[in-house]
Design an enzyme around this catalytic site. Structure first.
Site, PDB file in Angstrom:
ATOM      1  CD  GLU A 242      -2.752   1.230   2.445  1.00 26.37           C
ATOM      2  OE1 GLU A 242      -2.693   0.341   3.309  1.00 26.37           O
ATOM      3  OE2 GLU A 242      -3.518   2.204   2.504  1.00 26.37           O
TER       4      GLU A 242
ATOM      5  NE  ARG B  66       3.772  -7.701  10.918  1.00 22.35           N
ATOM      6  CZ  ARG B  66       3.280  -6.920   9.950  1.00 22.35           C
ATOM      7  NH1 ARG B  66       2.336  -7.350   9.146  1.00 22.35           N
ATOM      8  NH2 ARG B  66       3.728  -5.712   9.795  1.00 22.35           N
TER       9      ARG B  66
ATOM     10  CE  LYS C 298       3.111   0.212   4.787  1.00 15.78           C
ATOM     11  NZ  LYS C 298       2.582   0.024   3.441  1.00 15.78           N
TER      12      LYS C 298
HETATM   13  P1  ATP Z   1       2.862  -2.129   8.076  1.00 13.36           P
HETATM   14  O1  ATP Z   1       2.261  -3.105   9.030  1.00 13.36           O
HETATM   15  O2  ATP Z   1       4.306  -1.900   8.265  1.00 13.36           O
HETATM   16  O3  ATP Z   1       2.115  -0.847   7.978  1.00 13.36           O
HETATM   17  P2  ATP Z   1       1.545  -3.296   5.889  1.00 13.36           P
HETATM   18  O4  ATP Z   1       1.321  -4.730   6.088  1.00 13.36           O
HETATM   19  O5  ATP Z   1       0.382  -2.431   6.076  1.00 13.36           O
HETATM   20  O6  ATP Z   1       2.805  -2.844   6.694  1.00 13.36           O
HETATM   21  P3  ATP Z   1       1.653  -3.332   3.062  1.00 13.36           P
HETATM   22  O7  ATP Z   1       2.096  -2.259   2.182  1.00 13.36           O
HETATM   23  O8  ATP Z   1       0.226  -3.684   3.070  1.00 13.36           O
HETATM   24  O9  ATP Z   1       2.161  -2.970   4.501  1.00 13.36           O
HETATM   25  O10 ATP Z   1       2.526  -4.632   2.829  1.00 13.36           O
HETATM   26  C1  ATP Z   1       2.864  -5.164   1.567  1.00 13.36           C
HETATM   27  C2  ATP Z   1       3.245  -6.599   1.753  1.00 13.36           C
HETATM   28  O11 ATP Z   1       4.332  -6.714   2.653  1.00 13.36           O
HETATM   29  C3  ATP Z   1       2.095  -7.402   2.320  1.00 13.36           C
HETATM   30  O12 ATP Z   1       1.980  -8.602   1.591  1.00 13.36           O
HETATM   31  C4  ATP Z   1       2.503  -7.653   3.732  1.00 13.36           C
HETATM   32  O13 ATP Z   1       1.994  -8.861   4.183  1.00 13.36           O
HETATM   33  C5  ATP Z   1       4.038  -7.649   3.655  1.00 13.36           C
HETATM   34  N1  ATP Z   1       4.611  -7.239   4.919  1.00 13.36           N
HETATM   35  C6  ATP Z   1       4.349  -6.113   5.608  1.00 13.36           C
HETATM   36  N2  ATP Z   1       5.020  -6.090   6.768  1.00 13.36           N
HETATM   37  C7  ATP Z   1       5.741  -7.244   6.804  1.00 13.36           C
HETATM   38  C8  ATP Z   1       6.639  -7.820   7.765  1.00 13.36           C
HETATM   39  N3  ATP Z   1       6.932  -7.219   8.910  1.00 13.36           N
HETATM   40  N4  ATP Z   1       7.174  -9.024   7.469  1.00 13.36           N
HETATM   41  C9  ATP Z   1       6.904  -9.641   6.319  1.00 13.36           C
HETATM   42  N5  ATP Z   1       6.062  -9.156   5.384  1.00 13.36           N
HETATM   43  C10 ATP Z   1       5.485  -7.971   5.621  1.00 13.36           C
HETATM   44 MG    MG Z   2      -1.372  -3.454   4.721  1.00 15.04          MG
END
Ligand code: ATP
Ligand code: MG
Length: 638
Positions: A110, A336, A346
């Site tokens: 995102e 994760r 984020k």
């Molecule tokens: P955050 O929790 O940091 O805000 P998010 O999950 O909202 O991150 P996205 O942009 O939706 O961020 O993530 C893109 C991809 O990265 C998704 O498939 C998500 O599952 C993966 N991802 C995000 N954070 C992690 C993490 N800590 N470890 C592994 N994969 C991750």
């Molecule tokens: Mg997300």
């Protein structure tokens, strides 16, 4: 249709997944052991040779060391095409059984912030699988929330994925590319009696949702006529209603054990310009409605996401089953990444930036990919880290030391050695001719002799590190002291004859003599000083600012136990040293190139550098505390 998360199979499946994880760890151990025996200059071997301070990885040493490490660190594994994990096993089985012809994965960020090291794990997994199995990986922006998304984030994400070494080719997509088909499918659901426009407010919807132990209650609008929902949904799209006035909900089951199946919201009204579609839309699909359908449109075969989406899977499957989508993707979840002393969210990273706790998203203390890059971490080190931690089905926290370990492994092999003095102390060599300058030939990288040598100017007045001298040395201090001889790396042996102090009693200069017969660093009579020091000629030294970094948070578990997260910020996470001196060769170094300042650590130029004012960031120290503490059997090593 009802879907429950708590199917009797869940426990068994989890146990099987854990067993598979263990088996994969075991395979990694054997693999490492074999690599150790081969004595190759592997990732681990070069790392270990650095840690024990050897110049070359002798055949027997890596073997002993890697065996010991392996017995302690079962998660360790170098990047290798032979590695496997439960997701790769699923992919391999699908290909073998012909269920899938070409594997298609996607990385779906995102664009509401910069990518962090957790995303790097997901990128390495998704792009890595596509590469290993001859498939493809799409980069898809999950841009369904225009209030939080920005072009700056889109650009940074693309740059970061590329920098990590991955390429989506022509497969760059956006969920917003699919707003039309998604809308049409939503209309189809209404027509089929499987979705309705709800006039309840967000709070009321929450109240009606029930709890884990109590079923939800139907909205009074749940059974409104299909025609009425169709008309209202169209008017929502036309912008007739304010934000939050109405939503579109799937009509599934308000008593479903999985709360996400209790008539989830599919569309909400958001009057906001979208970075790509501008003002074309004021209704936007939710993540759940956009994600699986985007996968299906793109022909994604394995939709790999983090464990928190496991609970979304029944809804993912319900939508795929109930919509006329062109393919049937399957969702798989992995744990994760969490890292000690680090926050990977984020939302929190945005706060750190907007409240001014750091210099920006790419601050070298940030766990963002751009921060790690600015800090001097090579992409290869991050990829090695992703391979080391592997992919598992149960959550865990990885020591930040393991990331540093992986990065040191790469830098030890690749970083050219240079001289720099962070806390200068002047040395005058009394018997060295006043105007003379000699070019000393210095090896660029003892781990890689193909990196060649360079000429470093040597003269009568030099800077050495203040720590390398003690007037009254204790028993274990072997460096320079009054009357004692030390070697200046690749130059001469010097003996300290006199200590000069200022009025305050502070040492300002050492008067030394040198032995001309020791040119290059060896004495014809075979005598060997106990210490070898780095040095810089005062007339050739280039002044520099050096920024030393430590963990951004002072505790391994920031904010745990209900503490205010930002109260755990480390007040000493950045130390700025001015008046440092570096060898002239470093003037040509560019941001992104990391060198080893001999005996001090790894450093890289910061983009804040200007021609007259170079700034260097310390990437990492040389000391591998991770390995040391692991050797002592401590698992809180950092
Ligand atoms: P955050 O929790 O940091 O805000 P998010 O999950 O909202 O991150 P996205 O942009 O939706 O961020 O993530 C893109 C991809 O990265 C998704 O498939 C998500 O599952 C993966 N991802 C995000 N954070 C992690 C993490 N800590 N470890 C592994 N994969 C991750
Ligand atoms: Mg997300």
């Amino acid at each position: 249709m009802e879907c429950s998360l708590d199917t009797p199979n869940t426990d068994g499946a989890r146990r099987r997944a854990e067993l598979r994880d263990r088996l994969a760890s075991l395979i990694r151990i054997v693999y490492l052991w074999i690599r150790g025996i081969q004595g190759s200059k592997s990732f681990l071997a070069s790392q270990l040779s650095e840690r024990i301070g050897r110049r070359r990885a002798c055949l027997h040493r890596p073997r002993l060391e890697s065996r010991r490490r392996v017995s302690i660190d079962t998660s360790a594994s170098p990047a290798s095409p032979e590695r496997t994990d439960f997701i790769r096993e699923i992919v391999a089985a699908d290909l073998e059984a012909g269920r899938v012809e070409t594997v298609v994965t996607r990385f779906p960020p995102e664009p509401n912030g910069y990518l962090h090291i957790g995303h790097a794990k997901s990128i390495c997994l998704n792009f890595g699988i596509a590469r290993e199995f001859g498939g493809r990986c799409h980069l898809r922006f999950d841009d369904t929330n225009p209030t939080k998304e920005e072009q700056e984030y889109i650009d940074s994400i693309k740059a970061d994925v590329r920098w990590l070494g991955f390429d989506w080719g022509e497969h760059l997509y956006h969920a917003s590319d699919y707003f039309e088909p998604l809308y049409a499918w939503a209309v189809g659901l209404i027509r089929a009696g499987k979705a309705y426009v709800d006039d309840l407010s967000a709070d009321d919807i929450r109240d009606h949702r029930g709890t884990l132990t109590e079923p939800g209650r139907d909205s009074p609008w749940r059974d409104r006529p299909i025609e009425e929902s169709l008309e209202l949904f169209e008017r929502m799209r036309q912008g007739e209603f304010p934000n939050g006035a109405r939503v579109l909900r799937a009509r599934i089951d308000m008593a479903a054990p999985n709360i996400l199946l209790r008539d989830p919201v599919l569309y909400r009204i958001v009057h906001a310009a979208h970075p790509r579609t501008g003002d074309a839309w004021c209704v936007y699909p939710t993540y759940d409605f956009a994600h699986g359908q985007s996968d299906a449109i793109e022909g994604v075969t394995h939709s790999i996401c983090t464990l928190e989406f496991e609970i979304h899977r029944p809804l993912y499957d319900w939508l795929i089953e109930n919509l006329p989508v062109p393919s049937r993707p399957r969702q798989y979840e992995f744990a994760r990444l969490n890292v000690t002393y680090t926050v990977l969210s984020k939302r929190v990273l945005l706060r750190l930036v907007s409240e001014g706790h750091v210099r920006g998203w790419d601050d070298p203390r940030m766990p963002t990919i751009s921060g790690l890059r600015r800090r001097g971490f090579p992409a290869e080190g991050i990829r090695d880290f992703a391979a080391l931690i592997g992919v598992a089905k149960s959550d865990s926290v990885v020591e930040v030391g393991l990331l540093e370990y992986a990065v040191r492994g790469v830098l030890n092999r690749t970083a050219p050695r240079r001289f720099a003095v962070l806390h200068p102390l002047k040395v005058v060599i009394e018997n060295y001719p006043e105007a003379q300058v000699e070019e000393m030939e210095v090896v660029n990288n003892p781990e890689d002799l193909s990196a060649g040598t360079r000429q470093v100017p040597f003269s009568r007045e030099l800077w050495i590190e203040r720590d390398d001298f003690m007037e009254e040395p204790p028993a274990k201090f072997f460096r320079l002291a009054p009357g004692r001889e030390a070697r200046l790396r690749s130059a001469y042996f010097v003996i300290c004859r006199e200590v000069v102090k200022d009025a305050a009693g502070e040492i300002v200069e050492l008067r030394c003599t040198y032995d001309p017969a020791t040119r290059g660093g060896d004495a014809p009579d075979g005598r060997r000083p106990k210490a070898t020091l780095h040095w810089i000629s005062t007339t050739h030294a280039m002044p520099a600012e050096v920024r030393l970094y430590d963990h951004l948070f002072s505790r391994p578990d920031p904010g745990a136990g209900g503490r205010e997260l930002f109260a755990d910020l480390n007040p000493d996470s950045e130390t700025i040293l001015r008046g440092c001196l570096v060898e002239p060769e470093l003037a040509g170094l560019r941001a992104g190139e990391t060198v080893q300042f001999e005996r001090l650590g790894y450093f890289t130029p910061d983009p804040d550098s200007t021609p007259g004012h170079p700034v260097f960031n310390r990437t990492l120290t040389l000391k591998d505390t991770w390995a040391k503490l692991q050797a002592q059997g401590r698992h809180d090593a950092t």
